[in-house]
Design a protein around this motif. Structure first.
Motif, PDB file in Angstrom:
ATOM      1  N   VAL A 275      44.865 -19.474 -27.799  1.00 56.30           N
ATOM      2  CA  VAL A 275      44.098 -20.542 -28.445  1.00 56.30           C
ATOM      3  C   VAL A 275      44.288 -21.812 -27.617  1.00 56.30           C
ATOM      4  CG1 VAL A 275      43.870 -21.922 -30.559  1.00 56.30           C
ATOM      5  CG2 VAL A 275      44.302 -19.471 -30.711  1.00 56.30           C
ATOM      6  N   PHE A 276      43.204 -22.555 -27.441  1.00 53.76           N
ATOM      7  CA  PHE A 276      43.285 -23.744 -26.581  1.00 53.76           C
ATOM      8  C   PHE A 276      42.456 -24.896 -27.144  1.00 53.76           C
ATOM      9  CE2 PHE A 276      39.688 -21.241 -25.003  1.00 53.76           C
ATOM     10  CZ  PHE A 276      38.676 -22.197 -24.907  1.00 53.76           C
ATOM     11  N   VAL A 277      42.762 -26.092 -26.664  1.00 51.11           N
ATOM     12  CA  VAL A 277      41.890 -27.252 -26.844  1.00 51.11           C
ATOM     13  C   VAL A 277      41.463 -27.689 -25.450  1.00 51.11           C
ATOM     14  CG1 VAL A 277      42.855 -28.032 -29.052  1.00 51.11           C
ATOM     15  CG2 VAL A 277      43.794 -28.930 -26.913  1.00 51.11           C
ATOM     16  N   GLU A 278      40.248 -28.192 -25.370  1.00 53.82           N
ATOM     17  CA  GLU A 278      39.717 -28.656 -24.088  1.00 53.82           C
ATOM     18  C   GLU A 278      39.066 -30.017 -24.304  1.00 53.82           C
ATOM     19  OE1 GLU A 278      36.456 -27.209 -20.793  1.00 53.82           O
ATOM     20  OE2 GLU A 278      37.504 -25.672 -21.958  1.00 53.82           O
ATOM     21  N   VAL A 279      39.765 -31.053 -23.863  1.00 54.37           N
ATOM     22  CA  VAL A 279      39.246 -32.416 -23.947  1.00 54.37           C
ATOM     23  C   VAL A 279      38.165 -32.558 -22.877  1.00 54.37           C
ATOM     24  CG1 VAL A 279      39.811 -34.871 -23.755  1.00 54.37           C
ATOM     25  CG2 VAL A 279      41.466 -33.285 -24.780  1.00 54.37           C
TER      26      VAL A 279
ATOM     27  N   GLY B 243      36.892 -41.488 -27.552  1.00 55.18           N
ATOM     28  CA  GLY B 243      35.728 -40.813 -28.127  1.00 55.18           C
ATOM     29  C   GLY B 243      35.267 -39.550 -27.430  1.00 55.18           C
ATOM     30  N   ALA B 244      36.065 -38.998 -26.510  1.00 48.42           N
ATOM     31  CA  ALA B 244      35.688 -37.753 -25.833  1.00 48.42           C
ATOM     32  C   ALA B 244      35.588 -36.607 -26.836  1.00 48.42           C
ATOM     33  CB  ALA B 244      36.722 -37.402 -24.755  1.00 48.42           C
ATOM     34  N   ASN B 245      34.670 -35.693 -26.574  1.00 51.46           N
ATOM     35  CA  ASN B 245      34.566 -34.490 -27.390  1.00 51.46           C
ATOM     36  C   ASN B 245      35.714 -33.554 -27.061  1.00 51.46           C
ATOM     37  OD1 ASN B 245      32.115 -35.084 -28.763  1.00 51.46           O
ATOM     38  ND2 ASN B 245      30.991 -34.612 -26.880  1.00 51.46           N
ATOM     39  N   VAL B 246      36.057 -32.710 -28.019  1.00 49.88           N
ATOM     40  CA  VAL B 246      37.121 -31.725 -27.805  1.00 49.88           C
ATOM     41  C   VAL B 246      36.656 -30.379 -28.337  1.00 49.88           C
ATOM     42  CG1 VAL B 246      39.516 -31.076 -28.307  1.00 49.88           C
ATOM     43  CG2 VAL B 246      38.922 -33.491 -28.020  1.00 49.88           C
ATOM     44  N   LYS B 247      36.806 -29.369 -27.474  1.00 54.36           N
ATOM     45  CA  LYS B 247      36.477 -28.004 -27.866  1.00 54.36           C
ATOM     46  C   LYS B 247      37.761 -27.291 -28.272  1.00 54.36           C
ATOM     47  CE  LYS B 247      34.741 -25.510 -24.552  1.00 54.36           C
ATOM     48  NZ  LYS B 247      34.043 -24.584 -23.624  1.00 54.36           N
ATOM     49  N   LEU B 248      37.684 -26.517 -29.337  1.00 53.36           N
ATOM     50  CA  LEU B 248      38.764 -25.631 -29.759  1.00 53.36           C
ATOM     51  C   LEU B 248      38.283 -24.223 -29.463  1.00 53.36           C
ATOM     52  CD1 LEU B 248      41.456 -25.141 -31.337  1.00 53.36           C
ATOM     53  CD2 LEU B 248      40.054 -25.048 -33.406  1.00 53.36           C
ATOM     54  N   GLY B 249      39.134 -23.427 -28.812  1.00 49.47           N
ATOM     55  CA  GLY B 249      38.678 -22.095 -28.454  1.00 49.47           C
ATOM     56  C   GLY B 249      39.783 -21.068 -28.433  1.00 49.47           C
ATOM     57  N   CYS B 250      39.355 -19.828 -28.225  1.00 48.89           N
ATOM     58  CA  CYS B 250      40.274 -18.700 -28.086  1.00 48.89           C
ATOM     59  C   CYS B 250      39.657 -17.756 -27.063  1.00 48.89           C
ATOM     60  CB  CYS B 250      40.463 -17.988 -29.425  1.00 48.89           C
ATOM     61  SG  CYS B 250      41.562 -16.545 -29.317  1.00 48.89           S
ATOM     62  N   ASP B 251      40.452 -17.336 -26.079  1.00 45.48           N
ATOM     63  CA  ASP B 251      39.929 -16.393 -25.089  1.00 45.48           C
ATOM     64  C   ASP B 251      40.692 -15.059 -25.113  1.00 45.48           C
ATOM     65  OD1 ASP B 251      42.274 -17.049 -23.766  1.00 45.48           O
ATOM     66  OD2 ASP B 251      41.290 -18.126 -22.123  1.00 45.48           O
ATOM     67  N   HIS B 252      41.226 -14.717 -26.288  1.00 50.58           N
ATOM     68  CA  HIS B 252      41.834 -13.394 -26.467  1.00 50.58           C
ATOM     69  C   HIS B 252      40.728 -12.346 -26.326  1.00 50.58           C
ATOM     70  CE1 HIS B 252      43.713  -9.961 -28.527  1.00 50.58           C
ATOM     71  NE2 HIS B 252      44.872 -10.562 -28.332  1.00 50.58           N
ATOM     72  N   ALA B 253      41.027 -11.237 -25.681  1.00 53.58           N
ATOM     73  CA  ALA B 253      40.014 -10.199 -25.430  1.00 53.58           C
ATOM     74  C   ALA B 253      39.321  -9.719 -26.706  1.00 53.58           C
ATOM     75  CB  ALA B 253      40.665  -9.010 -24.714  1.00 53.58           C
ATOM     76  N   HIS B 254      40.042  -9.692 -27.824  1.00 51.48           N
ATOM     77  CA  HIS B 254      39.467  -9.206 -29.087  1.00 51.48           C
ATOM     78  C   HIS B 254      39.018 -10.321 -30.018  1.00 51.48           C
ATOM     79  CE1 HIS B 254      40.523  -5.176 -27.980  1.00 51.48           C
ATOM     80  NE2 HIS B 254      41.800  -5.520 -27.828  1.00 51.48           N
ATOM     81  N   TYR B 255      39.089 -11.583 -29.553  1.00 54.21           N
ATOM     82  CA  TYR B 255      38.659 -12.679 -30.418  1.00 54.21           C
ATOM     83  C   TYR B 255      38.147 -13.859 -29.576  1.00 54.21           C
ATOM     84  CZ  TYR B 255      38.394 -15.331 -34.758  1.00 54.21           C
ATOM     85  OH  TYR B 255      37.938 -16.030 -35.838  1.00 54.21           O
ATOM     86  N   PRO B 256      37.071 -13.632 -28.813  1.00 53.52           N
ATOM     87  CA  PRO B 256      36.518 -14.759 -28.055  1.00 53.52           C
ATOM     88  C   PRO B 256      35.730 -15.668 -28.997  1.00 53.52           C
ATOM     89  CG  PRO B 256      35.206 -12.785 -27.675  1.00 53.52           C
ATOM     90  CD  PRO B 256      36.358 -12.376 -28.571  1.00 53.52           C
ATOM     91  N   ALA B 257      36.068 -16.956 -29.012  1.00 48.82           N
ATOM     92  CA  ALA B 257      35.376 -17.900 -29.900  1.00 48.82           C
ATOM     93  C   ALA B 257      35.631 -19.319 -29.408  1.00 48.82           C
ATOM     94  CB  ALA B 257      35.889 -17.756 -31.341  1.00 48.82           C
TER      95      ALA B 257
END
Length: 196
Positions: free
Chosen positions: A118-122, A165-179
């Motif tokens: 799980v990650f955040v991307e500013v 005010g930058a946008n931030v993405k929350l994500g997951c790059d696990h093989a069984h749960y890409p989101a």
């Protein structure tokens, strides 16, 4: 509930005072928790913690367990206070939510290691992956836990970008749960308040 920057026994309410406070403020606390919850796909919910949410958690544990002695209060503070963000990070409770017992069992076996993916991307910066379960390991060779505690450590430039005010993405790059999902503006405004 007074926000002091540090949770100590002296800064907590007595059981009697908290009981009264709880009746008058439960909806506001629930709204705060809701504001700081972000759903990542269908089954992951990240509840970003704050001093307010952790104070509430500690006060609830003291109330439920009827803890009023110094040693018990100190144990609750020791258990939960590390979840308060400390100026350069966001801390969250990661919940894997599968209402069906059989589906949950199957998916927890498939999602071993998900908490580390799980990650955040500013906006304009590299991804920051979660540092998970610093208190104890919550998975084994057969399955992961349905609950993890994670920390996202941001560098000074990322903190400044979020506050600006930058946008931030929350994500997951696990093989069984890409989101992935953009953190909503209202939630991000609250999270920006955690950063110095």
């Amino acid at each position: 509930m007074k926000i002091t920057g540090k949770i100590t026994a002296d800064s907590l309410m007595t059981l009697e005072a908290y009981s009264k406070y709880r009746k008058e403020n439960k909806l506001a606390i629930m709204a705060h928790r809701q504001l700081r919850s972000v759903h990542l796909g269908e089954h992951i919910n990240l509840q970003f913690e704050s001093e307010t949410s952790i104070r509430y958690q500690i006060q609830e544990m003291l109330r439920l367990e009827k803890i009023f002695e110094a040693e018990g209060i100190a144990q609750e503070i020791e258990a939960y206070a590390p979840l308060v963000p400390d100026g350069s990070n966001w801390k969250a409770t990661l919940l894997l939510e599968y209402p069906d017992v059989n589906e949950r069992k199957r998916e927890l076996a498939r999602l071993i290691g998900v908490e580390d993916r799980v990650f955040v991307e500013v906006e304009g910066h590299a991804r920051v992956y979660a540092i998970a379960d610093e208190d104890l390991d919550r998975e084994n060779d057969e399955k992961t836990s349905a609950v993890h505690f994670v920390r996202f450590e941001l560098d000074p430039a990322m903190c400044a970008a979020v506050r600006a005010g930058a946008n931030v993405k929350l994500g997951c790059d696990h093989a069984h749960y890409p989101a992935h999902v953009m953190i909503p503006a209202e939630t991000l405004a609250s999270l920006a308040g955690d950063l110095r």
